[in-house]
Design an enzyme around this catalytic site. Structure first.
Site, mmCIF file in Angstrom:
data_model
loop_
_atom_site.group_PDB
_atom_site.id
_atom_site.type_symbol
_atom_site.label_atom_id
_atom_site.label_comp_id
_atom_site.label_asym_id
_atom_site.label_seq_id
_atom_site.Cartn_x
_atom_site.Cartn_y
_atom_site.Cartn_z
ATOM 1 C CE LYS A 128 -20.283 21.841 -35.073
ATOM 2 N NZ LYS A 128 -20.502 20.776 -33.885
ATOM 3 C CE LYS A 209 -11.038 17.508 -40.509
ATOM 4 N NZ LYS A 209 -11.681 17.385 -38.629
ATOM 5 C CE LYS A 212 -22.160 11.241 -48.388
ATOM 6 N NZ LYS A 212 -23.767 11.441 -49.214
#
Ligand code: SF4
Length: 342
Positions: A128, A209, A212
């Site tokens: 991240k 994976k 959205k």
């Protein structure tokens, strides 16, 4: 379901004798079949085995960029889709994290026990941090400590998570051990429960994976026509260029999705038909679509009903928050006494 971890002191028990299970839910209504097969469906299967606590983790969500005006709608949507998928008010607790401020209080105490070195090794933080570059906050760094507090506040013994969260549960056990060594045995060392099925579902592009943001997903609440239009062109075993080419279901993402939704006889038909070129990929996808709809139609219908009953949903969240706050206050009374801050 595979398990990792080891037992420490025994966990807390509900009045009916069951141990607690805890899991966090991101406040997002955009849940796809990867989330459903890899997480929600396995939670539903545990509802009788454990006293289950599910928490919509708004304090975690604000460690990423977000629109404050949308947060409450996101929370409500997450509640609706999870209730519709089986987290029914009669069988578990589902509440919003910030309604129980003891989560952040315990996180602060755990902060004083957690070495920076441990946190800086967290793979998810590193990933991240690379994405956020200039906006790497203390909150993002500290995320796993809040997660440890979420779980240990209820002295839960079971934490169903995906593979990518196992490292955080290991850190939770480390934190529990550090607390116990310093202040006396109190917190259990919870186990990560990683589901086998559903964990390997990729997006419809069979590259990454399901997500959205990559637009390679099938939404749990999407209409059947939309789902079929996504499934029809989805990537299969590339060896099946023509209908007469045999394929290998072991390397086909559509077959992996079949394994989540289809009964053994359909799986056997698909496996045999694929290897012998007895069926085409469209036949296989049509069968999958039929099985998926048997499971997803009732969920979509329940979600539509709940969208018209938001007061009922909010009341459930509030009642759960009251129950969880009582549990959290009892833990914090013990923690304050053990740490000498009261
Ligand atoms: S027949 Fe089914 S399992 Fe085989 S490649 Fe096509 S979609 Fe995949």
């Amino acid at each position: 379901m595979t398990e990792t971890g080891s037992e420490g002191p025994s966990g807390a028990r509900a009045p009916d004798g069951r141990y607690y299970l805890f899991s966090g839910i991101q406040p997002s209504g955009e849940i796809h079949i990867g989330n459903y097969c890899g997480a929600i469906r396995n939670w539903v299967r545990q509802l009788d085995n454990y006293a289950c606590i599910f928490c919509i983790v708004d304090y975690h969500a604000i460690t990423a960029d977000y629109d404050a005006k949308e947060m409450q709608a996101r929370i409500l949507k997450a509640a609706i889709v999870n209730i519709a998928a089986g987290l029914s008010p009669e069988r578990c607790r589902l509440f919003v994290q910030s309604r129980v401020p003891e989560h952040t209080e315990l996180a602060w105490i755990f902060n004083t026990l957690t070495p920076m070195g441990l946190l800086s090794r967290m793979t998810q933080f590193k990933e991240k941090a690379v994405r956020q570059e200039e906006n790497v906050t203390v909150g993002l760094f500290d995320y796993p400590v809040l997660q440890a507090a979420d779980i240990l506040l209820y002295r839960a013994v079971a934490v169903p998570v995906g593979e990518d969260q196992v490292q955080h549960i290991e850190l939770t056990r480390d934190v529990a051990r550090k607390f116990n060594n310093r202040f006396g045995d109190y917190f259990p060392e919870p186990k990560a429960r990683v589901p086998r099925e559903g964990a390997r579902i990729l997006g419809l592009d069979a590259q990454a994976k399901m997500s959205k943001s990559l637009n390679n997903y099938v939404g749990l609440l999407e209409e059947p026509g939309v789902i079929w239009e996504k499934l029809r062109p989805a990537v299969t075993d590339p060896a099946r260029q023509r209908r007469s080419d045999p394929g290998n279901p072991d390397i086909c993402n559509i077959y992996t999705i079949h394994q989540c939704f289809s009964p053994p006889e359909i799986l056997a038909w698909s496996d045999h038909g694929c290897r012998t070129a007895g069926i085409g990929c469209i036949d296989c996808k049509k069968a999958l679509f039929g099985e998926m709809m048997k499971e997803l139609d009732p969920i979509r219908e329940r979600a539509r009903e709940l969208e018209g009953q938001t007061r009922r949903v909010t009341e459930f969240l509030e009642a759960s928050a009251r129950d969880c706050k009582a549990l959290a206050e009892a833990t914090m009374d013990d923690v304050r006494r053990l740490t000498g801050i009261r």
